[in-house]
Motif scaffolding. Structure first.
Motif, PDB file in Angstrom:
ATOM      1  N   ILE A 310       0.826  -1.213   0.000  1.00 28.48           N
ATOM      2  CA  ILE A 310       0.000   0.000   0.000  1.00 28.48           C
ATOM      3  C   ILE A 310       0.871   1.279   0.000  1.00 28.48           C
ATOM      4  CG2 ILE A 310      -1.988  -1.087   1.087  1.00 28.48           C
ATOM      5  CD1 ILE A 310       0.143   1.110   3.215  1.00 28.48           C
ATOM      6  N   LYS A 311       2.166   1.069  -0.191  1.00 28.01           N
ATOM      7  CA  LYS A 311       3.094   2.218  -0.135  1.00 28.01           C
ATOM      8  C   LYS A 311       2.750   3.277  -1.174  1.00 28.01           C
ATOM      9  CE  LYS A 311       8.023   3.342  -0.213  1.00 28.01           C
ATOM     10  NZ  LYS A 311       9.410   2.818  -0.397  1.00 28.01           N
ATOM     11  N   PHE A 312       2.418   2.837  -2.405  1.00 29.84           N
ATOM     12  CA  PHE A 312       2.140   3.795  -3.482  1.00 29.84           C
ATOM     13  C   PHE A 312       0.907   4.644  -3.143  1.00 29.84           C
ATOM     14  CE2 PHE A 312      -0.215   4.898  -7.355  1.00 29.84           C
ATOM     15  CZ  PHE A 312       0.743   5.671  -8.015  1.00 29.84           C
ATOM     16  N   THR A 313      -0.161   3.995  -2.616  1.00 33.79           N
ATOM     17  CA  THR A 313      -1.379   4.724  -2.258  1.00 33.79           C
ATOM     18  C   THR A 313      -1.103   5.721  -1.153  1.00 33.79           C
ATOM     19  OG1 THR A 313      -2.653   2.733  -2.782  1.00 33.79           O
ATOM     20  CG2 THR A 313      -3.792   4.466  -1.577  1.00 33.79           C
ATOM     21  N   SER A 316       0.885   8.691  -2.457  1.00 28.08           N
ATOM     22  CA  SER A 316       0.104   9.598  -3.308  1.00 28.08           C
ATOM     23  C   SER A 316      -0.649  10.635  -2.480  1.00 28.08           C
ATOM     24  CB  SER A 316      -0.879   8.797  -4.171  1.00 28.08           C
ATOM     25  OG  SER A 316      -1.871   8.182  -3.357  1.00 28.08           O
ATOM     26  N   LYS A 317      -0.924  10.331  -1.230  1.00 27.36           N
ATOM     27  CA  LYS A 317      -1.600  11.273  -0.330  1.00 27.36           C
ATOM     28  C   LYS A 317      -0.645  11.838   0.717  1.00 27.36           C
ATOM     29  CE  LYS A 317      -5.796  10.806   0.906  1.00 27.36           C
ATOM     30  NZ  LYS A 317      -7.078  10.399   1.513  1.00 27.36           N
ATOM     31  N   LYS A 318       0.665  11.513   0.536  1.00 23.14           N
ATOM     32  CA  LYS A 318       1.709  12.000   1.455  1.00 23.14           C
ATOM     33  C   LYS A 318       1.394  11.614   2.902  1.00 23.14           C
ATOM     34  CE  LYS A 318       2.763  15.914  -1.542  1.00 23.14           C
ATOM     35  NZ  LYS A 318       2.850  17.399  -1.669  1.00 23.14           N
ATOM     36  N   ILE A 319       0.947  10.349   3.064  1.00 20.00           N
ATOM     37  CA  ILE A 319       0.635   9.825   4.396  1.00 20.00           C
ATOM     38  C   ILE A 319       1.762   8.896   4.834  1.00 20.00           C
ATOM     39  CG2 ILE A 319      -0.934   8.330   5.724  1.00 20.00           C
ATOM     40  CD1 ILE A 319      -3.218   9.369   4.035  1.00 20.00           C
ATOM     41  N   ALA A 320       2.327   9.148   5.994  1.00 16.70           N
ATOM     42  CA  ALA A 320       3.402   8.315   6.538  1.00 16.70           C
ATOM     43  C   ALA A 320       2.798   7.116   7.276  1.00 16.70           C
ATOM     44  CB  ALA A 320       4.264   9.135   7.491  1.00 16.70           C
ATOM     45  N   VAL A 321       3.362   5.932   7.020  1.00 14.13           N
ATOM     46  CA  VAL A 321       2.916   4.712   7.671  1.00 14.13           C
ATOM     47  C   VAL A 321       4.037   4.207   8.570  1.00 14.13           C
ATOM     48  CG1 VAL A 321       2.072   2.365   7.362  1.00 14.13           C
ATOM     49  CG2 VAL A 321       1.446   4.138   5.708  1.00 14.13           C
ATOM     50  N   ASN A 322       3.795   4.161   9.879  1.00 14.86           N
ATOM     51  CA  ASN A 322       4.798   3.725  10.854  1.00 14.86           C
ATOM     52  C   ASN A 322       4.322   2.458  11.563  1.00 14.86           C
ATOM     53  OD1 ASN A 322       6.381   6.136  10.402  1.00 14.86           O
ATOM     54  ND2 ASN A 322       4.832   7.221  11.608  1.00 14.86           N
ATOM     55  N   MET A 323       5.233   1.544  11.846  1.00 13.39           N
ATOM     56  CA  MET A 323       4.876   0.308  12.536  1.00 13.39           C
ATOM     57  C   MET A 323       5.707   0.156  13.808  1.00 13.39           C
ATOM     58  SD  MET A 323       4.727  -3.641  11.145  1.00 13.39           S
ATOM     59  CE  MET A 323       6.497  -3.841  10.940  1.00 13.39           C
ATOM     60  N   ILE A 324       5.020  -0.176  14.896  1.00 13.22           N
ATOM     61  CA  ILE A 324       5.668  -0.407  16.186  1.00 13.22           C
ATOM     62  C   ILE A 324       5.314  -1.819  16.636  1.00 13.22           C
ATOM     63  CG2 ILE A 324       5.824   0.339  18.597  1.00 13.22           C
ATOM     64  CD1 ILE A 324       4.789   3.092  17.629  1.00 13.22           C
ATOM     65  N   SER A 325       6.321  -2.615  16.946  1.00 13.10           N
ATOM     66  CA  SER A 325       6.074  -3.997  17.389  1.00 13.10           C
ATOM     67  C   SER A 325       6.500  -4.175  18.838  1.00 13.10           C
ATOM     68  CB  SER A 325       6.841  -4.980  16.496  1.00 13.10           C
ATOM     69  OG  SER A 325       6.724  -6.289  17.009  1.00 13.10           O
ATOM     70  N   VAL A 346      -8.215  -2.807   6.330  1.00 12.44           N
ATOM     71  CA  VAL A 346      -8.298  -1.753   7.348  1.00 12.44           C
ATOM     72  C   VAL A 346      -7.261  -0.678   7.067  1.00 12.44           C
ATOM     73  CG1 VAL A 346      -8.075  -1.234   9.809  1.00 12.44           C
ATOM     74  CG2 VAL A 346      -9.198  -3.343   9.086  1.00 12.44           C
ATOM     75  N   LEU A 347      -6.060  -1.106   6.678  1.00 13.03           N
ATOM     76  CA  LEU A 347      -4.983  -0.151   6.391  1.00 13.03           C
ATOM     77  C   LEU A 347      -5.320   0.728   5.184  1.00 13.03           C
ATOM     78  CD1 LEU A 347      -2.231   0.689   7.407  1.00 13.03           C
ATOM     79  CD2 LEU A 347      -1.185  -1.082   5.989  1.00 13.03           C
ATOM     80  N   GLN A 348      -5.886   0.120   4.142  1.00  9.74           N
ATOM     81  CA  GLN A 348      -6.296   0.896   2.970  1.00  9.74           C
ATOM     82  C   GLN A 348      -7.396   1.896   3.330  1.00  9.74           C
ATOM     83  OE1 GLN A 348      -7.291  -2.133   0.095  1.00  9.74           O
ATOM     84  NE2 GLN A 348      -5.363  -1.857  -1.024  1.00  9.74           N
ATOM     85  N   ASN A 349      -8.321   1.464   4.167  1.00  8.99           N
ATOM     86  CA  ASN A 349      -9.378   2.369   4.634  1.00  8.99           C
ATOM     87  C   ASN A 349      -8.782   3.576   5.351  1.00  8.99           C
ATOM     88  OD1 ASN A 349     -11.854   1.400   3.762  1.00  8.99           O
ATOM     89  ND2 ASN A 349     -12.716   1.399   5.824  1.00  8.99           N
ATOM     90  N   ALA A 350      -7.790   3.311   6.196  1.00 14.81           N
ATOM     91  CA  ALA A 350      -7.152   4.396   6.953  1.00 14.81           C
ATOM     92  C   ALA A 350      -6.491   5.395   6.013  1.00 14.81           C
ATOM     93  CB  ALA A 350      -6.128   3.815   7.918  1.00 14.81           C
ATOM     94  N   ILE A 351      -5.902   4.896   4.936  1.00 16.30           N
ATOM     95  CA  ILE A 351      -5.230   5.793   3.982  1.00 16.30           C
ATOM     96  C   ILE A 351      -6.251   6.522   3.115  1.00 16.30           C
ATOM     97  CG2 ILE A 351      -3.690   5.843   1.984  1.00 16.30           C
ATOM     98  CD1 ILE A 351      -2.208   3.463   3.302  1.00 16.30           C
ATOM     99  N   ILE A 352      -7.273   5.775   2.626  1.00 11.18           N
ATOM    100  CA  ILE A 352      -8.290   6.386   1.762  1.00 11.18           C
ATOM    101  C   ILE A 352      -8.992   7.530   2.463  1.00 11.18           C
ATOM    102  CG2 ILE A 352     -10.557   5.956   0.716  1.00 11.18           C
ATOM    103  CD1 ILE A 352      -9.519   3.166  -0.056  1.00 11.18           C
ATOM    104  N   HIS A 353      -9.337   7.317   3.744  1.00 12.00           N
ATOM    105  CA  HIS A 353     -10.070   8.336   4.495  1.00 12.00           C
ATOM    106  C   HIS A 353      -9.147   9.211   5.348  1.00 12.00           C
ATOM    107  CE1 HIS A 353     -13.843   6.595   3.219  1.00 12.00           C
ATOM    108  NE2 HIS A 353     -13.443   5.398   3.638  1.00 12.00           N
TER     109      HIS A 353
END
Length: 447
Positions: A310-313, A316-325, A346-353
């Motif tokens: 989902i990196k490209f999507t 395209s909206k300049k949204i940073a995706v961070n993961m903490i384990s 769920v992740l795509q929904n978070a980016i779309i909206h």
């Protein structure tokens, strides 16, 4: 019998049962009455003879017929002296002291009681009491005659009572049948039987049927909405494809215009392909054709692959995706494909909206006996009244943003819900309108 209604059959069986019961009761009554009359007559026989003997001993007069008892007097030689003799009774019948005898003569039964006495002159005599059973037979005939008159009355009365009882008892059943018939004739699934509350079987049946109708109505409405939504979702890309292809065929003058139209057509075809695949997924799921295939999976590696997809999507909206384990162990048993699809949806929904220049944070940890995947965004958020609707198919929180614009068709979260439930997990959602949402997916840890 099969052609009769249940109410008629029950009434008929009830009537037959009552006939048998009344007949048995009347038979017992007649038998008991005969025995009671016989015992009373024997008692009366003994009493009359004892009284007569007492009168003779005292030198008093007595009647040779008293209360239906015939009295006969015999001397010491057992010869008849005097008395009242019943018709057809043989006076020579042997005497027996202190016991009620019976004898039958020409179809008649006589009961006899003999007593030996001594008068005041020391003369020895026998006193015999005789009572014919003709009186008992007459009384029995009266009772039996009354029974035969009473029996039909009781049968008719019981039949009428049984009919009205079954009629009243089957009123709810009739209401159920009439409601089902009306629904069948008019396709009105909104109708309900509406029986009064009760603990009996028919009331419980009525409630069960009403609950079934409620679920059928809901399913029917969802099916109608589903059909409408699918038609709408397919109509738009088909219309675009037709318009673009017609434009190219009629007005296309350059390769660049053809390329532009083909890109638009390709986008719509891909959208239709996604929709069809999602619909096929639900169709297979509802038919029970999708079974979980648990396999040992490196969750962190899988999550990195999902984020990469989902990196490209996101960019395209300049949204940073961070993961903490916060996991101490990386490998768990899950259905790898379905796990990926649920998290990705769920992740795509978070980016779309999500808002441009925003961020999405993924936190992975263990809670009790579950692996938790928490996905938090700072997007448009969801109002409280819409939170319970987000799992419905084709439901979109932001109705102003169409699927044409954001690529969402409202099936992603429905798929997530099914996958989580199939894993026997659960979800938690927190959201503030305008501030963002947090979805947490809980997958049970399999050993």
């Amino acid at each position: 019998m099969k052609l009769l209604t249940i109410r008629t059959r029950i009434t008929l069986w009830y009537t037959l049962f009552m006939i048998g019961l009344v007949t048995a009761i009347l038979g017992i009554i007649v038998e008991f009455t005969d025995m009671s009359i016989l015992n009373n007559q024997k008692h009366e026989l003994i009493k009359v003879v004892e009284d007569a003997a007492e009168d003779i001993e005292d030198g008093d007069d007595f009647d040779f017929y008293d209360d239906g008892v015939y009295l006969l007097k015999y001397n010491i030689q057992l010869e008849y002296i005097e008395g009242s003799i019943p018709d057809k009774f043989p006076i020579s019948f042997p005497l027996e002291l202190g016991r009620v005898q019976s004898m039958k003569k020409d179809g008649e039964i006589f009961y006899i009681y003999d007593k030996k006495i001594k008068d005041k002159y020391d003369n020895i005599f026998w006193i015999r009491g005789v009572i014919p059973n003709i009186q008992m037979m007459q009384l029995s005939k009266i009772i039996i005659g009354a029974a035969f008159v009473l029996l039909p009355v009781l049968v008719i009365l019981s039949s009428l009572i049984g009919y009205f009882i079954t009629k009243k008892a089957f009123l709810p059943v009739k209401k159920i049948q009439e409601t089902a018939q009306k629904i069948s004739e008019g396709n009105n699934l909104y109708m309900r039987i509406g029986l009064s509350d009760g603990k009996d079987e028919i009331s419980m049946l009525g409630k069960t049927v009403d609950n079934m109708l409620e679920k059928l109505e809901q399913s029917f409405e969802k099916e109608k909405q589903f059909t409408s939504d699918v038609s709408h979702e397919l109509r738009t890309p088909i219309a675009v494809i037709m318009a673009e292809s017609e434009y190219v065929l009629q007005h296309g003058t350059s390769f660049e215009e053809a390329i532009e139209s083909m890109e638009s057509i390709n986008y719509q075809v891909n959208k239709m392909s996604v929709l069809i695949n999602q619909l096929l997924f639900f169709s297979r799921a509802e038919q029970g054709k999708i079974q979980l295939n648990y396999e040992k999976t490196d969750i962190l590696q899988l999550m990195e692959e999902i984020i990469k997809d989902i990196k490209f999507t996101a960019e395209s909206k300049k949204i940073a995706v961070n993961m903490i384990s916060k996991l101490t162990v990386h490998e768990y048993y899950v259905d790898k494909m379905l796990f990926s699809r649920a998290v990705q949806n769920v992740l795509q929904n978070a980016i779309i909206h999500g808002k441009e220049n925003g961020c999405v944070t993924i936190e992975i940890y263990e809670k009790n006996s579950y692996i938790a995947i928490k996905i938090k965004d700072n997007g448009i958020g969801i109002s409280k009244e819409n939170l319970n609707k987000i799992w419905d198919r084709f439901y979109q929180v932001d109705q102003s943003r169409t699927s044409q614009e954001n690529g969402s068709m409202g099936l992603g979260l429905s798929m997530v819900k099914w996958i989580i439930e199939k894993h026997k997990g659960y979800t938690e959602v927190e959201s503030t309108l305008g501030a963002g949402s947090t979805f947490t997916l809980f997958f049970p840890i399999k050993i």
